[in-house]
Motif scaffolding. Structure first.
Motif, mmCIF file in Angstrom:
data_model
loop_
_atom_site.group_PDB
_atom_site.id
_atom_site.type_symbol
_atom_site.label_atom_id
_atom_site.label_comp_id
_atom_site.label_asym_id
_atom_site.label_seq_id
_atom_site.Cartn_x
_atom_site.Cartn_y
_atom_site.Cartn_z
ATOM 1 N N LYS A 793 0.813 -1.220 0.000
ATOM 2 C CA LYS A 793 0.000 0.000 0.000
ATOM 3 C C LYS A 793 0.844 1.267 0.000
ATOM 4 N N ASN A 794 2.154 1.092 -0.150
ATOM 5 C CA ASN A 794 3.048 2.249 -0.112
ATOM 6 C C ASN A 794 3.565 2.561 -1.502
ATOM 7 N N ILE A 795 3.310 3.770 -1.933
ATOM 8 C CA ILE A 795 3.649 4.167 -3.300
ATOM 9 C C ILE A 795 5.162 4.176 -3.543
ATOM 10 N N PHE A 796 5.941 4.554 -2.508
ATOM 11 C CA PHE A 796 7.406 4.614 -2.666
ATOM 12 C C PHE A 796 7.975 3.231 -2.929
ATOM 13 N N ILE A 797 7.546 2.270 -2.120
ATOM 14 C CA ILE A 797 8.037 0.896 -2.251
ATOM 15 C C ILE A 797 7.633 0.314 -3.601
ATOM 16 N N GLN A 798 6.406 0.544 -3.999
ATOM 17 C CA GLN A 798 5.901 -0.008 -5.260
ATOM 18 C C GLN A 798 6.649 0.549 -6.467
ATOM 19 N N GLU A 799 6.974 1.828 -6.428
ATOM 20 C CA GLU A 799 7.708 2.449 -7.545
ATOM 21 C C GLU A 799 9.100 1.846 -7.687
ATOM 22 N N VAL A 800 9.755 1.617 -6.533
ATOM 23 C CA VAL A 800 11.099 1.030 -6.583
ATOM 24 C C VAL A 800 11.050 -0.407 -7.064
ATOM 25 N N LYS A 801 10.106 -1.189 -6.558
ATOM 26 C CA LYS A 801 9.974 -2.580 -6.987
ATOM 27 C C LYS A 801 9.643 -2.662 -8.483
ATOM 28 N N GLU A 802 8.854 -1.702 -8.945
ATOM 29 C CA GLU A 802 8.508 -1.632 -10.370
ATOM 30 C C GLU A 802 9.765 -1.388 -11.211
ATOM 31 N N ARG A 803 10.635 -0.478 -10.732
ATOM 32 C CA ARG A 803 11.854 -0.163 -11.477
ATOM 33 C C ARG A 803 12.826 -1.347 -11.467
ATOM 34 N N ILE A 804 12.948 -2.021 -10.314
ATOM 35 C CA ILE A 804 13.833 -3.194 -10.243
ATOM 36 C C ILE A 804 13.364 -4.274 -11.204
ATOM 37 N N SER A 805 12.065 -4.504 -11.228
ATOM 38 C CA SER A 805 11.486 -5.510 -12.134
ATOM 39 C C SER A 805 11.734 -5.137 -13.595
ATOM 40 N N TYR A 806 11.591 -3.875 -13.888
ATOM 41 C CA TYR A 806 11.787 -3.397 -15.263
ATOM 42 C C TYR A 806 13.232 -3.590 -15.717
ATOM 43 N N LEU A 807 14.192 -3.186 -14.851
ATOM 44 C CA LEU A 807 15.607 -3.321 -15.218
ATOM 45 C C LEU A 807 16.005 -4.786 -15.356
ATOM 46 N N LEU A 808 15.394 -5.663 -14.546
ATOM 47 C CA LEU A 808 15.653 -7.092 -14.664
ATOM 48 C C LEU A 808 15.217 -7.592 -16.038
ATOM 49 N N ILE A 809 14.062 -7.128 -16.498
ATOM 50 C CA ILE A 809 13.560 -7.510 -17.830
ATOM 51 C C ILE A 809 14.489 -6.985 -18.920
ATOM 52 N N GLU A 810 14.990 -5.762 -18.750
ATOM 53 C CA GLU A 810 15.918 -5.185 -19.736
ATOM 54 C C GLU A 810 17.186 -6.025 -19.837
ATOM 55 N N ILE A 811 17.693 -6.501 -18.678
ATOM 56 C CA ILE A 811 18.914 -7.326 -18.682
ATOM 57 C C ILE A 811 18.649 -8.655 -19.378
ATOM 58 N N LEU A 812 17.482 -9.253 -19.094
ATOM 59 C CA LEU A 812 17.118 -10.510 -19.755
ATOM 60 C C LEU A 812 16.996 -10.318 -21.265
ATOM 61 N N ALA A 813 16.445 -9.170 -21.658
ATOM 62 C CA ALA A 813 16.296 -8.880 -23.096
ATOM 63 C C ALA A 813 17.650 -8.709 -23.753
ATOM 64 N N ALA A 814 18.604 -8.127 -23.008
ATOM 65 C CA ALA A 814 19.940 -7.892 -23.573
ATOM 66 C C ALA A 814 20.718 -9.188 -23.750
ATOM 67 N N GLU A 815 20.408 -10.213 -22.960
ATOM 68 C CA GLU A 815 21.118 -11.487 -23.071
ATOM 69 C C GLU A 815 20.799 -12.202 -24.377
ATOM 70 N N ASN A 816 19.558 -12.082 -24.843
ATOM 71 C CA ASN A 816 19.116 -12.608 -26.144
ATOM 72 C C ASN A 816 19.443 -14.091 -26.308
ATOM 73 N N SER A 817 19.207 -14.874 -25.252
ATOM 74 C CA SER A 817 19.393 -16.322 -25.340
ATOM 75 C C SER A 817 18.028 -16.998 -25.380
ATOM 76 N N ILE A 818 18.041 -18.280 -25.690
ATOM 77 C CA ILE A 818 16.765 -19.007 -25.785
ATOM 78 C C ILE A 818 16.062 -19.030 -24.437
ATOM 79 N N SER A 819 16.828 -19.305 -23.373
ATOM 80 C CA SER A 819 16.230 -19.365 -22.036
ATOM 81 C C SER A 819 15.722 -17.992 -21.602
ATOM 82 N N SER A 820 16.465 -16.937 -21.999
ATOM 83 C CA SER A 820 16.057 -15.597 -21.604
ATOM 84 C C SER A 820 14.790 -15.169 -22.325
#
Length: 896
Positions: A793-820
Motif C-alpha cells: 500500500k506504499n507508493i514509494f516501495i511499489q515504484e522502486v519494486k517496479e523499477r527493479i522488475s523493469y531493469l531485470l527484464i531489460e537485462i534478460l532482453a539484452a542477453e538474447n538467449s533461448i532461455s532468456s
C-alpha cells in the motif's frame, strides 16, 4: 524543690523543641520494585530536582542541610541506585546550600513528593528489575574478586520489611553466606510487570472494633433489663392502685391502664411513683408497636425513657433503660446519642461500683467515638488508666491500632502490634489481624501481610471484611510476581466468595488486567474475560476508586491490543482534571504511548503529514507531560524533512536539543522501541537526513564522520554513506556500503518506507550502473521475492519494486538467449499483472513482441506490434522501433 522541678521541665521542653528534632532524618525502605528514601524535615525547606544521572538537593536552612548531608554521607552508597554524594564547595560561602547525588545509571527514574501526614519528603527510585539485578550481581562479583570468596545467593529485589541499606555491610554478608548456591529467580517473560496492569492501589478502611449486640429490639422492650415487679398491694390502697395498673399492663389493656394511671395522679398526686408509671407507659407503647408488626421503637417512648433515665435515682432502673437506649441508638447508627447514653451509664455504673457494666459502657464510648471518627478524642480516652482496667487488654489494643491507622501512623501501629504479639491470646481479635495486615500491606511488607490476612480468614471468614482480605492476598501475590496460575486462582476466589459487591468488582478488574493486559500473547479466552468489566450497578460505576481503576484497565486493554486510536479516543473522554497529579501522570504516560503508536503506524505507511498533524495536536496534552522519548522526536523531525517543512523541522530540532540531557522514558513502554538509540546520535542523524534531502553532500559526509566518531558501532552510517555515494554517482562505493549495511542482520532499524525504497533503489541501481548484470539478476530476484507482501500500500516501495522488475527484464532482453526469451515473456506478463498503470508499458510491450518473434511465435509478436501502433499513449520513438521490426519481418517473409 518545686522551683527545681519547674526548671527541669522547662529545660526538657526546650530540648524537645530545639533543632535536634532533625536527628536521624534519613530512612530508607527497600521494596521489590523500587527504593524509597524518606527525608523527615518540615515542608518547603528542601528543593529536589533530577537531571540525567544526578539529583540536586538544595536548602536555605543550614541546620537542615547539614543533617541531611551528614546522614547521606554515613550511608555511603544506597543499593544500586545512588553511587556517591558531592557537596557543592560554594555552599559554605553562599546562603543556598547544595549537594548532588550521582545515580548509578541513567534509566533510574525519580518520583518525589511531600507527605503532609508523615511530614517527610519521599523520594522513590525506580529501575528496571533486570538491569537492577544485573548490576547487583556485578557488584557482588567485584567484591568477591577482591575478597577471594565464593559467590552467595543472589535473589531478585523483593518486598521485605523496610531495612536500612549500608554498602559496607554487603562484604560481611557475602563472606557469611559463601557456601550457598546461586539461585536467581527467573522473570516471567510472557507477562509484563505489575505496573502495566491494574496498578492503581488505594488504602482500605481499617476494620472498626465491634460492640456485642445484647438485645433483639424487634421483640424486646426495656422490661428485658428491668422487669416490672408486683407491688405489696395489701399494704395500703395506694399500693393496690399501682398493682392494678401493672395488672392491666400485663393483660395489654392499654386504655384501661392509662385511665388507671390518670386516676392515680388525681387521687395521690405527683409523687415518687411517677418514674414507675411513666416506665409502664413507655413499655406499653413499645409493646403495642411490636404487636402491630412495627419492629422499630417509637420516638415518644424513647423520649420518655430518656427523661426517666436522667431523673431516676433507682440505679437498676437507670441501668436497664440505658442499656436498652444504647442498643437502640447503635442499631440506628446514631452514634452521637449512643455516646451520650454510654457516658451517662459509665458515670452511674462507676458510682454504684458496677464495674462489669462500666466495662460495657466504656466499650460503647470507644466504639461510638470510632464511628464518629473523633480520632483525637479516642486517643485521649484510650490513655485513661481506669478504662484500661475495665476493658480487656486485647480490645484496648484493637482500638489503639485502629486509632493509629486512622491518623496515618502506620509504622507505629505495626510496632505496637509486634510489641504485644506474645501476649495476644489466640484466636486474636479480628480487628487486630485485619488492621495490622492492612498496615503491613501499606508498608510494602507483602509477605507478612499475606500471613496475617490468611490468619484472619482462617478464623473470621464469615465477616464481611474477609472479602477485602482475599483480594489483598491476591494483590500481594501479583505484586510479588508469584506464580501466575496461583495469582489467577486467588483473584477468582476473591470474585466468587466476596460478600462485598465493591470488592468483587475490584477483583474482576484486577483479574482482567492480569489475564488480558499484562499477558503479552493473548488468546481468545483471555479477551473473552473482558466481559467481567461490564456492570449495570450504578453504585459501582460511581465509586471513585473503582471508576478510576476501570478507566485504567479499559485504556490498557486497548493498548495491549495495539488499538492506539481507540485508546486515545477513550482517554480523551476521561476528565483528567479531577484526578490527582500522580493518577493523571499515569494516564498521560499511557496517552503518550497511544500517540506514539498512532504516529509510528502512520510513519511506517509514509503518511508524514499525518504524523505531523497528530504531533501538533497532542504534544502539549500528553507527550511533553511525561519523560522524553528520543525516537518519537526523531520520527517527527524526519517527517518534517520528508514533507519539506524545514521551518517546522528547525523548531523540533531545537526542542530536541534541549531535551538531550533529560532522562528518557522507560515506563510505560507499550510500543516496542526497536529503533531506539542515543539522543545525540539521533540529533546528528536528523541533520544528516536534512543535508541529504537538500543535496548538501559535503555536509552530509561530515555528519556521517561525526556519527562514526561518537558511536563507531552504529552500522547505519554504512546506509547513509551508500545513499550519498549513489546520489553523487559513486556507484561502486554505494554498492559496497549498502552491502555492508544489509549484511549486518542484527541491527537493521529502518521503518521509514521512503528509506527502504531509497536503499533498494540505490543498491540495485548501483549494481546496474557498474554493469554487473549477473549480480543484478541475482539481487533483483532475491529482493522481489523477499518483498512480495511488503509495502503493497506504499507508493514509494511499489515504484522502486517496479523499477527493479523493469531493469531485470531489460537485462534478460539484452542477453538474447533461448532461455532468456522464455523468461522475458513470463516476467513481462507478471509485470503487467502487477503494475497495470506502469510508465514502462510501451517499452515492455515492444520487448514482449520481440520475445514472441525471437521465440518463433511471429504471429503473436506481430499482433503485439500492431496493438502498439494503434495505442495513442505509446511514444513515437517506440513506434518507430516497432515499424522497423515489422519491416524486417516483411522483408524476411518476402525473401523466403
Amino acid at each position: 524543690m518545686k522551683q527545681i522541678k519547674i526548671k527541669f521541665l522547662t529545660y526538657l521542653l526546650f530540648i524537645m523543641m530545639s533543632p535536634a528534632i532533625f536527628a536521624g532524618v534519613i530512612t530508607i525502605e527497600s521494596a521489590k520494585s523500587h527504593l524509597r528514601l524518606k527525608i523527615s524535615v518540615p515542608k518547603d525547606l528542601l528543593t529536589i530536582n533530577k537531571n540525567g544521572k544526578s539529583i540536586t538537593i538544595k536548602s536555605l536552612n543550614a541546620d537542615v542541610f547539614k543533617k541531611v548531608a551528614d546522614d547521606l554521607a554515613e550511608l555511603s552508597t544506597v543499593g544500586n541506585y545512588i553511587k556517591k554524594m558531592i557537596i557543592d564547595p560554594n555552599s559554605k560561602e553562599t546562603a543556598v546550600k547544595s549537594l548532588t547525588l550521582e545515580l548509578t545509571r541513567e534509566d533510574i527514574e525519580l518520583f518525589t513528593f511531600y507527605k503532609d501526614r508523615d511530614k517527610n519528603y519521599v523520594l522513590d527510585f525506580w529501575s528496571d528489575s533486570d538491569s537492577l539485578l544485573s548490576a547487583e550481581k556485578k557488584e557482588i562479583a567485584k567484591i568477591l574478586k577482591q575478597k577471594d570468596v565464593e559467590a552467595p545467593t543472589v535473589d531478585k529485589p523483593n518486598a521485605k520489611a523496610p531495612i536500612l541499606l549500608k554498602r559496607p555491610s554487603l562484604v560481611k554478608k557475602v563472606i557469611k553466606n559463601k557456601k550457598k548456591k546461586v539461585v536467581v529467580k527467573k522473570i516471567n517473560k510472557a507477562y509484563r510487570d505489575f505496573r502495566y496492569g491494574a496498578s492503581s492501589i488505594w488504602d482500605y478502611e481499617p476494620l472498626s472494633p465491634k460492640v456485642k449486640n445484647i438485645l433483639n429490639l424487634e421483640r424486646k422492650t426495656p422490661e428485658h433489663f428491668f422487669p416490672i415487679r408486683d407491688r405489696k398491694y395489701s399494704k395500703n390502697d395506694k399500693e393496690a392502685h399501682l398493682q392494678l395498673a401493672i395488672n392491666l399492663y400485663r393483660k395489654k389493656k392499654w386504655g384501661l391502664m392509662y385511665k388507671s394511671i390518670t386516676l392515680f395522679y388525681e387521687k395521690y398526686g405527683d409523687d415518687d411513683h411517677i418514674e414507675l408509671l411513666e416506665y409502664l407507659k413507655a413499655n406499653s407503647i413499645l409493646r403495642e408497636n411490636i404487636d402491630k408488626g412495627n419492629r422499630k421503637p417509637v420516638k415518644t417512648a424513647i423520649a420518655m425513657l430518656t427523661t426517666i433515665a436522667k431523673r431516676t435515682k433507682n440505679y437498676e432502673m437507670k441501668k436497664g433503660i440505658l442499656k436498652y437506649l444504647i442498643t437502640f441508638k447503635l442499631s440506628a447508627n446514631d452514634y452521637v446519642k449512643s455516646l451520650d447514653y454510654a457516658k451517662m451509664f459509665y458515670v452511674s455504673s462507676k458510682e454504684n461500683f458496677d464495674y462489669e457494666e462500666s466495662g460495657f459502657a466504656a466499650e460503647t464510648i470507644l466504639f461510638s467515638l470510632t464511628q464518629l471518627r473523633q480520632v483525637e478524642k479516642l486517643r485521649e480516652v484510650i490513655k485513661d488508666k481506669t478504662l484500661k482496667k475495665l476493658v480487656s487488654a486485647q480490645t484496648m489494643l484493637a482500638y489503639e491500632i485502629y486509632t493509629l491507622i486512622k491518623i496515618g501512623k502506620i509504622s507505629n501501629a505495626i510496632k505496637l502490634y509486634e510489641k504485644n504479639l506474645k501476649s495476644i491470646i489466640q484466636p486474636a481479635n479480628p480487628t487486630i489481624l485485619f488492621n495490622v495486615a492492612e498496615a503491613l500491606f501499606r508498608e510494602a511488607r507483602y509477605k507478612e501481610a499475606i500471613r496475617l490476612f490468611d490468619q484472619f480468614l482462617s478464623n473470621y471468614s464469615y465477616i464481611t471484611k474477609s472479602s477485602a482480605a482475599r483480594l489483598r492476598i491476591a494483590l500481594c501475590y501479583e505484586i510479588l510476581d508469584k506464580d501466575i496460575k496461583q495469582t489467577s486462582d486467588l483473584y477468582k476466589n476473591a470474585i466468587n466468595k466476596s460478600q462485598d459487591e465493591k470488592i468483587s468488582y475490584e477483583a474482576r478488574l484486577r483479574y482482567v488486567a492480569l489475564r488480558s493486559v499484562r499477558k503479552k500473547k493473548l488468546t481468545k479466552d483471555d479477551r473473552e474475560i473482558r466481559i467481567l468489566l461490564e456492570t449495570d450497578d450504578l453504585k459501582l460505576k460511581r465509586n471513585k476508586n473503582l471508576k478510576k481503576l476501570l478507566w485504567l484497565v479499559r485504556i490498557r486493554t486497548l493498548l495491549a491490543d495495539k488499538e492506539y486510536k481507540k485508546a486515545l479516543t477513550y482517554l480523551n473522554a476521561i476528565p483528567l482534571n479531577i484526578l490527582s497529579k500522580t493518577e493523571r501522570r499515569v494516564l498521560e504516560g499511557d496517552g503518550a504511548e497511544a500517540i506514539y503508536g498512532i504516529m509510528l503506524d502512520d510513519f511506517k505507511k509514509g503518511e508524514y503529514s499525518r504524523v505531523i498533524r497528530v504531533w501538533d495536536v497532542y504534544k502539549e496534552k500528553y507527550v511533553r507531560k511525561v519523560a522524553t522519548d528520543a525516537y518519537l522526536n526523531f520520527i517527527v523531525g524526519k517527517s518534517y524533512i520528508r514533507t519539506g517543512l524545514y521551518n517546522g523541522f528547525d523548531e523540533v530540532y531545537k526542542s530536541f536539543q534541549q531535551l538531550e540531557k533529560s532522562p528518557q522514558r522507560t515506563f510505560p513502554i507499550w510500543v516496542k522501541r526497536d529503533g531506539l538509540t542515543a539522543s545525540n546520535i539521533m540529533l546528528n542523524e536528523l541533520m544528516l537526513i536534512k543535508n541529504i534531502k537538500l543535496k548538501n553532500w559535503e555536509l552530509a559526509y561530515k555528519s556521517i564522520k561525526v556519527i562514526s566518531t561518537i558511536y563507531p558501532a552504529y552500522r547505519k552510517t554504512h546506509y547513509y554513506r551508500g545513499i550519498v555515494n549513489y546520489k553523487t554517482k559513486k556507484y561502486q562505493g554505494a554498492e559496497r556500503d549498502l552491502e555492508n549495511y544489509i549484511s549486518y542482520q542484527k541491527v537493521k532499524r529502518i521503518y521509514d518506507p521512503s528509506e527502504i525504497a531509497e536503499m533498494l533503489l540505490a543498491y540495485t541501481d548501483s549494481i546496474y550502473q557498474v554493469g554487473n548484470t549477473k549480480k543484478y539478476k541475482k539481487a533483483a530476484k532475491a529482493i522481489l521475492n523477499d518483498t512480495k507482501g511488503f509495502g503493497s500500500k506504499n507508493i514509494f516501495i511499489q515504484e522502486v519494486k517496479e523499477r527493479i522488475s523493469y531493469l531485470l527484464i531489460e537485462i534478460l532482453a539484452a542477453e538474447n538467449s533461448i532461455s532468456s526469451r522464455v523468461e522475458i515473456i513470463s516476467e513481462i506478463k507478471k509485470f503487467f499483472k502487477k503494475y497495470t498503470k506502469t510508465t514502462y508499458a510501451g517499452r515492455l510491450r515492444y520487448l514482449l513482441g520481440l520475445g514472441f518473434v525471437d521465440g518463433n511465435n511471429e504471429k503473436e509478436g506481430v499482433k503485439v506490434f500492431n496493438e502498439i501502433l494503434k495505442d495513442k499513449d505509446v511514444s513515437d520513438y517506440i513506434k518507430e522501433m516497432v515499424k522497423s521490426e515489422l519491416s524486417l519481418i516483411n522483408i524476411k517473409n518476402k525473401t523466403i
